[in-house]
Motif scaffolding. Structure first.
Motif, PDB file in Angstrom:
ATOM      1  N   SER A  17       2.294 -13.005  -6.604  1.00 44.99           N
ATOM      2  CA  SER A  17       2.087 -11.591  -6.922  1.00 44.99           C
ATOM      3  C   SER A  17       2.576 -11.274  -8.324  1.00 44.99           C
ATOM      4  O   SER A  17       1.900 -10.567  -9.084  1.00 44.99           O
ATOM      5  CB  SER A  17       2.821 -10.712  -5.912  1.00 44.99           C
ATOM      6  OG  SER A  17       2.352 -10.942  -4.621  1.00 44.99           O
ATOM      7  N   LEU A  57      -2.716  -8.151  -1.914  1.00 44.20           N
ATOM      8  CA  LEU A  57      -2.317  -6.821  -1.459  1.00 44.20           C
ATOM      9  C   LEU A  57      -2.573  -6.668   0.040  1.00 44.20           C
ATOM     10  O   LEU A  57      -1.692  -6.227   0.785  1.00 44.20           O
ATOM     11  CB  LEU A  57      -3.072  -5.746  -2.245  1.00 44.20           C
ATOM     12  CG  LEU A  57      -2.700  -4.311  -1.929  1.00 44.20           C
ATOM     13  CD1 LEU A  57      -1.330  -3.993  -2.524  1.00 44.20           C
ATOM     14  CD2 LEU A  57      -3.742  -3.368  -2.454  1.00 44.20           C
ATOM     15  N   THR A  60      -0.261  -9.240   2.038  1.00 50.59           N
ATOM     16  CA  THR A  60       1.144  -8.841   2.144  1.00 50.59           C
ATOM     17  C   THR A  60       1.316  -7.653   3.080  1.00 50.59           C
ATOM     18  O   THR A  60       2.304  -7.585   3.811  1.00 50.59           O
ATOM     19  CB  THR A  60       1.736  -8.499   0.771  1.00 50.59           C
ATOM     20  OG1 THR A  60       0.937  -7.503   0.134  1.00 50.59           O
ATOM     21  CG2 THR A  60       1.829  -9.735  -0.093  1.00 50.59           C
ATOM     22  N   LEU A  61       0.362  -6.748   3.086  1.00 50.64           N
ATOM     23  CA  LEU A  61       0.450  -5.623   4.014  1.00 50.64           C
ATOM     24  C   LEU A  61       0.367  -6.105   5.458  1.00 50.64           C
ATOM     25  O   LEU A  61       1.171  -5.687   6.299  1.00 50.64           O
ATOM     26  CB  LEU A  61      -0.651  -4.595   3.738  1.00 50.64           C
ATOM     27  CG  LEU A  61      -0.666  -3.380   4.657  1.00 50.64           C
ATOM     28  CD1 LEU A  61       0.622  -2.584   4.503  1.00 50.64           C
ATOM     29  CD2 LEU A  61      -1.872  -2.519   4.377  1.00 50.64           C
ATOM     30  N   TRP A  64       3.589  -7.934   6.307  1.00 55.07           N
ATOM     31  CA  TRP A  64       4.715  -7.010   6.443  1.00 55.07           C
ATOM     32  C   TRP A  64       4.642  -6.280   7.786  1.00 55.07           C
ATOM     33  O   TRP A  64       5.660  -6.059   8.441  1.00 55.07           O
ATOM     34  CB  TRP A  64       4.741  -6.026   5.289  1.00 55.07           C
ATOM     35  CG  TRP A  64       5.914  -5.115   5.290  1.00 55.07           C
ATOM     36  CD1 TRP A  64       7.228  -5.480   5.397  1.00 55.07           C
ATOM     37  CD2 TRP A  64       5.902  -3.697   5.182  1.00 55.07           C
ATOM     38  NE1 TRP A  64       8.018  -4.360   5.354  1.00 55.07           N
ATOM     39  CE2 TRP A  64       7.231  -3.257   5.228  1.00 55.07           C
ATOM     40  CE3 TRP A  64       4.887  -2.765   5.047  1.00 55.07           C
ATOM     41  CZ2 TRP A  64       7.571  -1.920   5.146  1.00 55.07           C
ATOM     42  CZ3 TRP A  64       5.234  -1.439   4.954  1.00 55.07           C
ATOM     43  CH2 TRP A  64       6.555  -1.027   5.013  1.00 55.07           C
ATOM     44  N   TYR A  75       7.687  -9.579   1.691  1.00 51.90           N
ATOM     45  CA  TYR A  75       6.318  -9.066   1.737  1.00 51.90           C
ATOM     46  C   TYR A  75       6.261  -7.610   1.285  1.00 51.90           C
ATOM     47  O   TYR A  75       5.313  -7.202   0.617  1.00 51.90           O
ATOM     48  CB  TYR A  75       5.739  -9.189   3.140  1.00 51.90           C
ATOM     49  CG  TYR A  75       5.670 -10.595   3.660  1.00 51.90           C
ATOM     50  CD1 TYR A  75       5.037 -11.592   2.934  1.00 51.90           C
ATOM     51  CD2 TYR A  75       6.221 -10.933   4.884  1.00 51.90           C
ATOM     52  CE1 TYR A  75       4.964 -12.890   3.401  1.00 51.90           C
ATOM     53  CE2 TYR A  75       6.145 -12.227   5.367  1.00 51.90           C
ATOM     54  CZ  TYR A  75       5.521 -13.199   4.623  1.00 51.90           C
ATOM     55  OH  TYR A  75       5.449 -14.476   5.095  1.00 51.90           O
ATOM     56  N   SER A  78       6.549  -7.585  -2.533  1.00 50.86           N
ATOM     57  CA  SER A  78       5.307  -8.073  -3.100  1.00 50.86           C
ATOM     58  C   SER A  78       4.212  -7.011  -3.005  1.00 50.86           C
ATOM     59  O   SER A  78       3.467  -6.781  -3.960  1.00 50.86           O
ATOM     60  CB  SER A  78       4.875  -9.336  -2.373  1.00 50.86           C
ATOM     61  OG  SER A  78       3.677  -9.830  -2.888  1.00 50.86           O
ATOM     62  N   PHE A  79       4.135  -6.350  -1.857  1.00 47.06           N
ATOM     63  CA  PHE A  79       3.155  -5.278  -1.677  1.00 47.06           C
ATOM     64  C   PHE A  79       3.400  -4.137  -2.662  1.00 47.06           C
ATOM     65  O   PHE A  79       2.463  -3.629  -3.279  1.00 47.06           O
ATOM     66  CB  PHE A  79       3.213  -4.757  -0.236  1.00 47.06           C
ATOM     67  CG  PHE A  79       2.291  -3.614   0.032  1.00 47.06           C
ATOM     68  CD1 PHE A  79       0.931  -3.832   0.186  1.00 47.06           C
ATOM     69  CD2 PHE A  79       2.766  -2.315   0.120  1.00 47.06           C
ATOM     70  CE1 PHE A  79       0.065  -2.768   0.436  1.00 47.06           C
ATOM     71  CE2 PHE A  79       1.915  -1.261   0.360  1.00 47.06           C
ATOM     72  CZ  PHE A  79       0.555  -1.491   0.525  1.00 47.06           C
ATOM     73  N   LEU A  83       0.768  -2.941  -5.459  1.00 47.11           N
ATOM     74  CA  LEU A  83       0.274  -1.566  -5.391  1.00 47.11           C
ATOM     75  C   LEU A  83       0.645  -0.787  -6.644  1.00 47.11           C
ATOM     76  O   LEU A  83      -0.178  -0.052  -7.201  1.00 47.11           O
ATOM     77  CB  LEU A  83       0.825  -0.868  -4.144  1.00 47.11           C
ATOM     78  CG  LEU A  83       0.319   0.537  -3.884  1.00 47.11           C
ATOM     79  CD1 LEU A  83      -1.184   0.525  -3.603  1.00 47.11           C
ATOM     80  CD2 LEU A  83       1.074   1.155  -2.726  1.00 47.11           C
TER      81      LEU A  83
END
Length: 92
Positions: A17, A57, A60-61, A64, A75, A78-79, A83
């Motif tokens: 990321s 994106l 990671t969502l 998470w 996560y 990273s998200f 974002l």
């Protein structure tokens, strides 16, 4: 005896990321036309980096959510990095 390497996955995703965000930050802020050969590298990498930006994106969502919204999870960070970079590049 099985070796469990799943603890490295959040670190790898976080590093990927950061690499993707640094790539987009450099290519959007630096004039690459004066550097010989840099436009070739940009043309080769822009599509994988764009896929990485949105793919990471979403990934990671989902990961998470799978970790039950743990605030200490890499996560989440990273998200937020991805974002925030998307918002920065589109609004800035």
């Amino acid at each position: 005896m099985a070796i469990n390497n799943t603890s490295n996955i959040p670190k790898i995703i976080l590093i990927l990321s950061v690499v993707v965000v640094i790539y987009w930050a450099v290519t959007s802020r630096v004039d690459l036309s004066g550097i010989k050969g840099s436009d070739i590298v940009f043309e080769i990498l822009w599509l994988p980096m764009l896929a990485g930006l949105f793919g990471l994106l979403i990934t990671t969502l989902m990961l998470w959510i799978k970790t039950k919204f743990n605030l200490r999870s890499l996560y989440l960070y990273s998200f937020l990095i991805l974002l925030g970079s998307i918002l920065w590049f589109t609004l800035g």
